[in-house]
Each structure stands twice: as structure tokens, then as C-alpha cells.
Design a protein around this motif. Structure first.
Motif, mmCIF file in Angstrom:
data_model
loop_
_atom_site.group_PDB
_atom_site.id
_atom_site.type_symbol
_atom_site.label_atom_id
_atom_site.label_comp_id
_atom_site.label_asym_id
_atom_site.label_seq_id
_atom_site.Cartn_x
_atom_site.Cartn_y
_atom_site.Cartn_z
ATOM 1 N N THR A 20 -0.360 22.624 77.033
ATOM 2 C CA THR A 20 -0.915 21.479 76.309
ATOM 3 C C THR A 20 -1.173 21.875 74.857
ATOM 4 O O THR A 20 -1.450 23.037 74.563
ATOM 5 N N PRO A 21 -1.079 20.903 73.945
ATOM 6 C CA PRO A 21 -1.397 21.187 72.542
ATOM 7 C C PRO A 21 -2.852 21.645 72.421
ATOM 8 O O PRO A 21 -3.670 21.284 73.262
ATOM 9 N N PRO A 22 -3.178 22.456 71.461
ATOM 10 C CA PRO A 22 -2.361 22.785 70.291
ATOM 11 C C PRO A 22 -1.435 23.988 70.485
ATOM 12 O O PRO A 22 -0.627 24.273 69.617
ATOM 13 N N GLU A 23 -1.519 24.691 71.617
ATOM 14 C CA GLU A 23 -0.702 25.900 71.782
ATOM 15 C C GLU A 23 0.532 25.698 72.644
ATOM 16 O O GLU A 23 1.404 26.541 72.669
ATOM 17 N N GLY A 24 0.626 24.599 73.352
ATOM 18 C CA GLY A 24 1.762 24.376 74.225
ATOM 19 C C GLY A 24 2.183 22.926 74.230
ATOM 20 O O GLY A 24 1.607 22.089 73.539
ATOM 21 N N ALA A 25 3.192 22.647 75.031
ATOM 22 C CA ALA A 25 3.678 21.275 75.209
ATOM 23 C C ALA A 25 4.424 21.204 76.534
ATOM 24 O O ALA A 25 4.974 22.210 77.001
ATOM 25 N N PHE A 26 4.422 20.026 77.120
ATOM 26 C CA PHE A 26 5.156 19.772 78.353
ATOM 27 C C PHE A 26 5.733 18.374 78.225
ATOM 28 O O PHE A 26 5.001 17.417 77.957
ATOM 29 N N GLY B 216 10.896 19.976 80.187
ATOM 30 C CA GLY B 216 10.687 21.358 79.812
ATOM 31 C C GLY B 216 9.327 21.529 79.177
ATOM 32 O O GLY B 216 8.570 20.569 79.035
ATOM 33 N N ALA B 217 9.037 22.754 78.797
ATOM 34 C CA ALA B 217 7.720 23.067 78.271
ATOM 35 C C ALA B 217 7.783 24.292 77.375
ATOM 36 O O ALA B 217 8.781 24.998 77.342
ATOM 37 N N PHE B 218 6.691 24.520 76.663
ATOM 38 C CA PHE B 218 6.484 25.801 76.021
ATOM 39 C C PHE B 218 5.006 26.128 76.045
ATOM 40 O O PHE B 218 4.155 25.257 76.207
ATOM 41 N N THR C 201 5.082 32.525 67.756
ATOM 42 C CA THR C 201 6.185 32.323 68.702
ATOM 43 C C THR C 201 5.772 31.485 69.894
ATOM 44 O O THR C 201 4.794 31.794 70.579
ATOM 45 N N ALA C 202 6.528 30.437 70.156
ATOM 46 C CA ALA C 202 6.384 29.641 71.377
ATOM 47 C C ALA C 202 7.363 30.194 72.402
ATOM 48 O O ALA C 202 8.446 30.668 72.046
#
Length: 183
Positions: A54-60, A73-75, A82-83
Motif C-alpha cells: 500500500t502507498p506510500p511505499e507500495g502498490a497493488f 501486480g504489485a510492488f 528501489t521498488a
């Protein structure tokens, strides 16, 4: 057919088709190498908490077409700049249409907006379609391609999002030895 990209979470019921399909696919591809492939695949997909994506460090993200989840996908954060891409998937009947490349591009755009300058990922040695996707999307293989992929087990790739042709900014992401040798 049109599709839409939705920012969500692995906990969203609409993400379940992605997670279920990845579990089945990983189990099938690696069955010969892991007798407990179903349990190993499920454990891999449960390895990271939903909050990491989840933001602010990730996303799905998921991709919906005609109300059905057909990709995603996700990061998550790998390091401050670096993500790390995870869970890139396209439903079997939707493959070979450029959807996975669009998922990767959407995740890269989100990573840039969230302040990352690079993307890192690993994929398995039994996933040649994924290798092709990442190479075609401008990722640099960070492993010795002269060594059989199964020796590496996990094949790392990276991309500088600011200057995609630069590889010197990826040096610190390169493993010192084949990733399979670390286990």
C-alpha cells in the motif's frame, strides 16, 4: 474489450482470482522441484503482509475486463530508492495481448510517483515468459546468463526508471553469487 486498472489491496475480494491463479500456477510449474509445491506456493504468496503493498511505499493493482479480474501486480519497498515488483499475473486466456506489459508500465509509473528511481524483481527459473516480459520491458538481467537458470533458482532483474538505458545505477542490486547457492 476495454479494461481498467484499479488500485487496491491483496485483501480486496477482487484480488483473490489473481492470488488463487498464481498459487496454482507456481505449484504446477515447480511441482517437479518441490514435492510440497501447493503448500510452498501458498506460503510464498502469504509471505508479505498486505500493508507492504500500500502507498506510500507500495502498490497493488488489478486489471478488470468486463467485471472480471484478468491481471494485476504489485510492488513493495526494496530500499529507499528501489521498488520491488511482485505478483505480476495475467489470466491464461488473456495472455499474449500485451496486458502484462501494461501492468508493469502501470506499476513503474506508480513507483516513480511514489519517489522510487529503480525497480528490482526476481522471477523463477521455470518462468521463461516472465524473463521475456522483463527483458522486452527494458529490464537488465542481474545474473550470469551463461549459467543454467535452475542454478540461480531466482532470476533477478532491475531497471533504472529515470534513465532506463543506465545499468551502472543497478550494480548494488546484483547478487554476489547465484541466488540458488544461498539456500
Amino acid at each position: 474489450m476495454s479494461f481498467r486498472i484499479i488500485d487496491t489491496s491483496p485483501l480486496d475480494p477482487a484480488a483473490q482470482p489473481l492470488i488463487d491463479a498464481l498459487t496454482r500456477e507456481y505449484a504446477a510449474r515447480y511441482r517437479a522441484f518441490r514435492p510440497d509445491s501447493e503448500a510452498s506456493a501458498a506460503a510464498e504468496l502469504a509471505r508479505y503482509s498486505a500493508e507492504l503493498f500500500t502507498p506510500p511505499e507500495g502498490a497493488f493493482i488489478i486489471v478488470e475486463r468486463d467485471g472480471e479480474t484478468v491481471g494485476g501486480g504489485a510492488f513493495k519497498r526494496y530500499d529507499a530508492q528501489t521498488a520491488e515488483l511482485k505478483r505480476i499475473w495475467t489470466r491464461e486466456d488473456q495472455r499474449r495481448q500485451g496486458l502484462a506489459r501494461q501492468v508493469v508500465a502501470a506499476l513503474e509509473a506508480r513507483a516513480l510517483r511514489q519517489g522510487y528511481r529503480r525497480v528490482y524483481l526476481t522471477t523463477g527459473f521455470k518462468q521463461p515468459e516472465a524473463w521475456g516480459l522483463y527483458i522486452d520491458s527494458g529490464y537488465t538481467p542481474l545474473f550470469d546468463r551463461a549459467i543454467a537458470p535452475e542454478v540461480h533458482v531466482h532470476l533477478p532483474f532491475a531497471k533504472d526508471l529515470i534513465n532506463p538505458r543506465a545499468i551502472d545505477s543497478l550494480h548494488d542490486l546484483r547478487p554476489r553469487e547465484p541466488l540458488g547457492a544461498q539456500h
